[in-house]
Enzyme design. Structure first.
Site, short mmCIF file in Angstrom:
data_model
loop_
_atom_site.label_atom_id
_atom_site.label_comp_id
_atom_site.label_asym_id
_atom_site.label_seq_id
_atom_site.Cartn_x
_atom_site.Cartn_y
_atom_site.Cartn_z
N CYS A 359 0.83 -1.21 0.00
CA CYS A 359 0.00 0.00 0.00
C CYS A 359 0.86 1.26 0.00
O CYS A 359 0.94 1.98 1.00
CB CYS A 359 -0.94 -0.03 1.19
SG CYS A 359 -2.09 -1.38 1.02
N GLU A 360 1.54 1.50 -1.08
CA GLU A 360 2.38 2.69 -1.28
C GLU A 360 2.39 2.96 -2.77
O GLU A 360 2.59 2.01 -3.57
CB GLU A 360 3.84 2.41 -0.90
CG GLU A 360 4.09 2.03 0.52
CD GLU A 360 4.66 3.17 1.35
OE1 GLU A 360 4.90 4.27 0.81
OE2 GLU A 360 4.85 2.92 2.54
#
Ligand code: LLP
Length: 433
Positions: A359-360
């Site tokens: 999640c980046e």
């Protein structure tokens, strides 16, 4: 192979050890798809023959000289890979107590180990002295004093080189350039002579050499030659004061091909360096080198499965099961790694950003890559032998990938995939009220 097949062959550095035959990717004599099938993905696949070939170029270049290749294990410190290099006669360049234990576990001769790094602790120094390592590459005056004290407590004399910062531009990424004045590494060229006088005066130290390392992923010979000239100036000044230097450690740094770069081959680089050494009358001096990336970088690939295709109005995304925790170089250095299908399709390619599940937004492996793929396909990320697994993390509670070493038509699992139990083994549940 027909002409049509040749034009379809995807780009992946590492030939001939990683190469397409019969429409699919092979690692030496093993089908990569068979490995992915057996061990799952993400999966690092290494070629032992590629590692030995890379080492062979150094050995050829240094033939007939008094020289030791100390593999910089920070590039990839899997125990089996260390064993490959230990058995081939290499020493090791280490930067922590952990790396020291790995080298010993892999059967390294302690006197063939050099210990680099700006922040060695007393405990690390003590252990290294007790096992009898070959040299401490000392990076500051303060470290000279601490090492002297630790050695005297043990009744020992620590073998030292001072790592000199020659203030040479390695012309590489700023995060991996280490030989400039504003880097934290080494002792400035102007202060080195004084540091040697100091080292020679300390009873717990024994000066044995001089060391320099100017950076990593260097793709031309010039910076090496510049650094060598500056180090030789110092060698002459230091020896003029009666301080003998038995060896010259020129560090690592030779680059590899990620995307069309053409770095000098190790033997060609060494020919140029040795010619300069000979010209200045230093040809007989013992040489140490600390290559990392150039020994393993293109001896490895990472296999990942396409989980989803996500075409969009602005960008098309290929979401794969490897991520920045497995392959941190794109996120950290904006690095390019080739990405190629394990079994190329014949349909026309589309342009994709290849991204992982973390999640980046920085979790990308490749941008704007032309690939013909469908969900379920395997892709190979190239040049993944160095600074990938050794820099992997558990971010997003992702276990580290498995690793396989291929040699000829045999393959061996050299690291099992981590389970959730491996991830939380050291954690303790809440015990407070
Ligand atoms: N010796 C010393 C003292 C070093 O600091 C290094 C690398 C080496 C040898 C080995 O250099 P090589 O031959 O591998 O270039 N994580 C970065 C690379 C960091 C290099 C740090 N020092 C990357 O992924 O590009």
């Amino acid at each position: 192979m027909s002409r049509a097949d040749t034009t379809l062959t995807p780009y992946l550095p590492g030939a001939p050890f990683f190469a397409y035959r019969d429409g699919e990717l092979w690692a030496e004599g093993v089908r990569v798809a068979d490995l992915a099938h057996e061990h799952g993905t993400p999966l690092f696949v290494y070629s032992r023959t590629a590692m030995l070939a890379a080492l062979g170029a150094y050995q050829r270049g240094l033939a007939g000289r008094d020289a030791l290749v100390c593999y910089a294990m920070k590039a990839n410190s899997n125990l089996a890979i260390l064993e490959v290099f230990a058995r081939a006669g290499c020493g090791f360049d280490i930067v922590s107590g952990g790396e020291l234990e790995r080298a010993l576990r892999a059967g390294a001769a302690p006197e063939r180990i050099v210990f680099s790094g700006v922040g060695k602790t007393r405990a690390e120094m003590r252990r290294a002295l007790q096992v009898g390592i070959g040299c401490f590459n000392v990076e500051s005056r303060a470290e000279l004093d601490v090492l002297d004290a630790v050695a005297r407590e043990l009744g020992a004399r620590a073998p030292v080189s001072v790592r000199v910062n020659p203030d040479v531009d390695a012309q590489t990424h700023p995060y991996i350039s280490t030989g400039l004045k504003d880097n934290k590494f080494g002792i400035a060229h102007d202060e080195a002579l004084d540091a040697y006088r100091h080292a020679a005066s300390l009873p717990g130290l024994r000066v044995v050499g001089i060391d320099c390392h100017i950076g990593s992923q260097i793709t031309s010979t010039g910076p090496y030659l510049d650094a060598l000239e500056r180090v030789l100036d110092l060698v002459e000044a230091i020896e003029a004061e009666g301080i003998a230097l038995h060896h010259l450690d020129l560090g690592g740094g030779l680059g590899i091909e990620y995307h069309g770069e053409q770095p000098p081959a190790a033997d060609a680089l060494w020919q140029a360096l040795l010619a300069r050494l000979d010209a200045r009358g230093h040809g007989q001096r013992r040489l140490l080198l600390e290559p990392g990336r150039s020994l393993v970088g293109n001896a490895g690939i990472c296999i990942t499965e396409v989980l989803y295709t996500k075409p969009g109005p602005v960008k098309n995304f290929l979401i794969v099961d490897a991520a920045m925790n497995d392959l941190p170089r794109p996120a950290m250095y904006d690095a390019y790694h080739a990405i190629a299908p394990v079994r190329p399709r014949t349909e026309p390619p589309q342009v994709w950003d290849v991204v992982g599940p973390v999640c980046e937004s920085g979790d990308w492996l490749g941008r704007e890559r032309a690939l013909a793929v469908q969900a379920g396909d395997w892709l190979a990320v190239g040049s993944a032998g160095a600074y990938c697994m050794s820099m992997a993390s558990h971010y997003n509670s992702r276990g580290k990938a498995a690793e396989v070493l291929v040699s000829g038509d045999r393959a061996q699992l050299i690291r099992a995939r981590e389970s959730i139990n491996d991830l939380w083994r050291q954690e303790r549940g809440l015990a407070l009220d």
